[in-house]
Scaffold this motif. Sequence first.
Motif, PDB file in Angstrom:
ATOM      1  N   UNK A 298       0.851  -1.185   0.000  1.00 57.47           N
ATOM      2  CA  UNK A 298       0.000   0.000   0.000  1.00 57.47           C
ATOM      3  C   UNK A 298       0.890   1.239   0.000  1.00 57.47           C
ATOM      4  N   UNK A 299       0.643   2.135  -0.960  1.00 65.70           N
ATOM      5  CA  UNK A 299       1.319   3.445  -0.960  1.00 65.70           C
ATOM      6  C   UNK A 299       0.685   4.263   0.173  1.00 65.70           C
ATOM      7  N   UNK A 300       1.384   4.341   1.300  1.00 61.27           N
ATOM      8  CA  UNK A 300       0.798   4.839   2.544  1.00 61.27           C
ATOM      9  C   UNK A 300       0.828   6.364   2.554  1.00 61.27           C
ATOM     10  N   UNK A 301      -0.331   6.945   2.870  1.00 63.76           N
ATOM     11  CA  UNK A 301      -0.437   8.385   3.101  1.00 63.76           C
ATOM     12  C   UNK A 301      -0.712   8.693   4.571  1.00 63.76           C
ATOM     13  N   UNK A 302      -1.517   7.818   5.238  1.00 65.92           N
ATOM     14  CA  UNK A 302      -1.828   7.975   6.653  1.00 65.92           C
ATOM     15  C   UNK A 302      -1.873   6.613   7.322  1.00 65.92           C
ATOM     16  N   UNK A 303      -1.611   6.600   8.640  1.00 66.91           N
ATOM     17  CA  UNK A 303      -1.684   5.385   9.442  1.00 66.91           C
ATOM     18  C   UNK A 303      -2.570   5.655  10.647  1.00 66.91           C
ATOM     19  N   UNK A 304      -3.239   4.613  11.111  1.00 63.13           N
ATOM     20  CA  UNK A 304      -4.021   4.684  12.350  1.00 63.13           C
ATOM     21  C   UNK A 304      -3.618   3.504  13.230  1.00 63.13           C
ATOM     22  N   UNK A 305      -3.258   3.799  14.490  1.00 65.00           N
ATOM     23  CA  UNK A 305      -2.833   2.784  15.452  1.00 65.00           C
ATOM     24  C   UNK A 305      -3.824   2.755  16.597  1.00 65.00           C
ATOM     25  N   UNK A 306      -4.208   1.529  17.031  1.00 65.91           N
ATOM     26  CA  UNK A 306      -5.146   1.367  18.144  1.00 65.91           C
ATOM     27  C   UNK A 306      -4.707   0.173  18.969  1.00 65.91           C
ATOM     28  N   UNK A 307      -4.829   0.236  20.312  1.00 64.43           N
ATOM     29  CA  UNK A 307      -4.440  -0.914  21.144  1.00 64.43           C
ATOM     30  C   UNK A 307      -5.457  -2.033  21.018  1.00 64.43           C
ATOM     31  N   UNK A 308      -4.963  -3.261  20.992  1.00 60.56           N
ATOM     32  CA  UNK A 308      -5.830  -4.433  20.979  1.00 60.56           C
ATOM     33  C   UNK A 308      -6.158  -4.842  22.403  1.00 60.56           C
ATOM     34  N   UNK A 309      -7.217  -5.662  22.542  1.00 61.07           N
ATOM     35  CA  UNK A 309      -7.589  -6.133  23.872  1.00 61.07           C
ATOM     36  C   UNK A 309      -6.539  -7.085  24.446  1.00 61.07           C
ATOM     37  N   UNK A 310      -5.839  -7.763  23.593  1.00 60.36           N
ATOM     38  CA  UNK A 310      -4.788  -8.672  24.052  1.00 60.36           C
ATOM     39  C   UNK A 310      -3.495  -7.893  24.256  1.00 60.36           C
ATOM     40  N   UNK A 311      -2.854  -8.105  25.392  1.00 63.66           N
ATOM     41  CA  UNK A 311      -1.639  -7.354  25.717  1.00 63.66           C
ATOM     42  C   UNK A 311      -0.549  -7.629  24.688  1.00 63.66           C
ATOM     43  N   UNK A 312       0.208  -6.574  24.366  1.00 61.19           N
ATOM     44  CA  UNK A 312       1.333  -6.708  23.451  1.00 61.19           C
ATOM     45  C   UNK A 312       0.943  -6.702  21.992  1.00 61.19           C
ATOM     46  N   UNK A 313      -0.311  -6.339  21.661  1.00 57.67           N
ATOM     47  CA  UNK A 313      -0.737  -6.300  20.275  1.00 57.67           C
ATOM     48  C   UNK A 313      -1.460  -4.985  19.996  1.00 57.67           C
ATOM     49  N   UNK A 314      -1.349  -4.496  18.748  1.00 60.61           N
ATOM     50  CA  UNK A 314      -2.051  -3.302  18.305  1.00 60.61           C
ATOM     51  C   UNK A 314      -2.633  -3.560  16.920  1.00 60.61           C
ATOM     52  N   UNK A 315      -3.575  -2.720  16.527  1.00 60.01           N
ATOM     53  CA  UNK A 315      -4.147  -2.757  15.178  1.00 60.01           C
ATOM     54  C   UNK A 315      -3.568  -1.588  14.383  1.00 60.01           C
ATOM     55  N   UNK A 316      -3.053  -1.869  13.184  1.00 62.89           N
ATOM     56  CA  UNK A 316      -2.487  -0.850  12.302  1.00 62.89           C
ATOM     57  C   UNK A 316      -3.315  -0.829  11.026  1.00 62.89           C
ATOM     58  N   UNK A 317      -3.895   0.335  10.701  1.00 65.79           N
ATOM     59  CA  UNK A 317      -4.681   0.534   9.483  1.00 65.79           C
ATOM     60  C   UNK A 317      -3.871   1.402   8.525  1.00 65.79           C
ATOM     61  N   UNK A 318      -3.781   0.969   7.264  1.00 63.77           N
ATOM     62  CA  UNK A 318      -2.993   1.665   6.241  1.00 63.77           C
ATOM     63  C   UNK A 318      -3.960   2.352   5.280  1.00 63.77           C
TER      64      UNK A 318
END
Length: 338
Positions: A298-318
């Motif tokens: 993906x030719x990235x212009x913006x990113x969104x980061x959010x914490x996951x319910x499970x420790x040590x994991x996050x969600x990254x949207x491109x």
Amino acid sequence: MPACWKTLAAPLCAALAIATATAAHAAEIAFSSQRDFTEISLTIKDTYNANPDSVALEITLSQDAQQRMAAASGAALEQDLTVVIDGRAVSTSHVQSVVDTPQLRIAMPKQAVMELLPSLLGASAAVNPQGAPAEPAALAAPAPADTHAPLLAAAPYVVQAQQVTPPSVSESPAESPAEAAPMPMPAAQEPGLAPGVPPDLAMTPAADAVPPPPSPLPSLPPPPPPLAIPSWALGAWLPTSATPSPYAEINQGDPVAIYASAVDAINCNRARLSILDSSNARVRLRVAPDSQCVISGVRVDRLQLSPALEAGKIAISLYAPQDDINGPPSKESIYRRR
């Protein structure tokens, strides 16, 4: 934000999947929305929601409530756990692992949300709980039209006419001037006054009044602190499959490293970042337009980061340049720390 919570609510990615249900013998954990929640938000409509009759309640727990949730979920492993908010049981779910993160997402029916909404807003009891209509304020009766207040409150002065008798002039030539009535002497002037000068003009002029000192200007509030990426989003991240293998997790996509002002990947060499929005629940970043940053194709212009319910994991949207930041991303995945 909707895409973030949609990803986190997937059954195989979340440690605790919150779903409305009933259980006869479930353990309970009770929360107070005024004391235990630091952030509350409602997602009333979500295009990707499989149940359009449900509303998503997204909450951020305080430190004490987060510890109680971790202890309750640990004690109820492989059992049902009921979440109670402000005295109302809102959901019951089967606990698969300990929940020790502050963010929770609960899917609730719209009717249950309407019943719980007043306590979430902290609305106080009505002043007249019996529902009796308040008595109207009594209005003063208008004065009669022909009644007028007197223009003069004091009694009128009574002028009494006095008869003035002119002095008699003696026509006798034998009367000497010495026997004539004495002339009144002029009143003595006060000392220090020049003759012919009125007393008001001869008085010493009063000193000029000193103006009060100017009041100090009010102090301005300090400027807000600059936006920063929280610690839970910084570091090196490895993508994981949405359907992991029973033997090992399958990596899908490029590894990503998030720094304080840059993002690094295989085809994204330390691209500069600017922070659009930052909180404990979401971070939105913009990549410099001249970076030519490509992540997972993906030719990235913006990113969104959010914490996951499970420790040590996050969600990254491109998000690509043509994507709406409030709409679905070009690609998103769950990442774990490398």
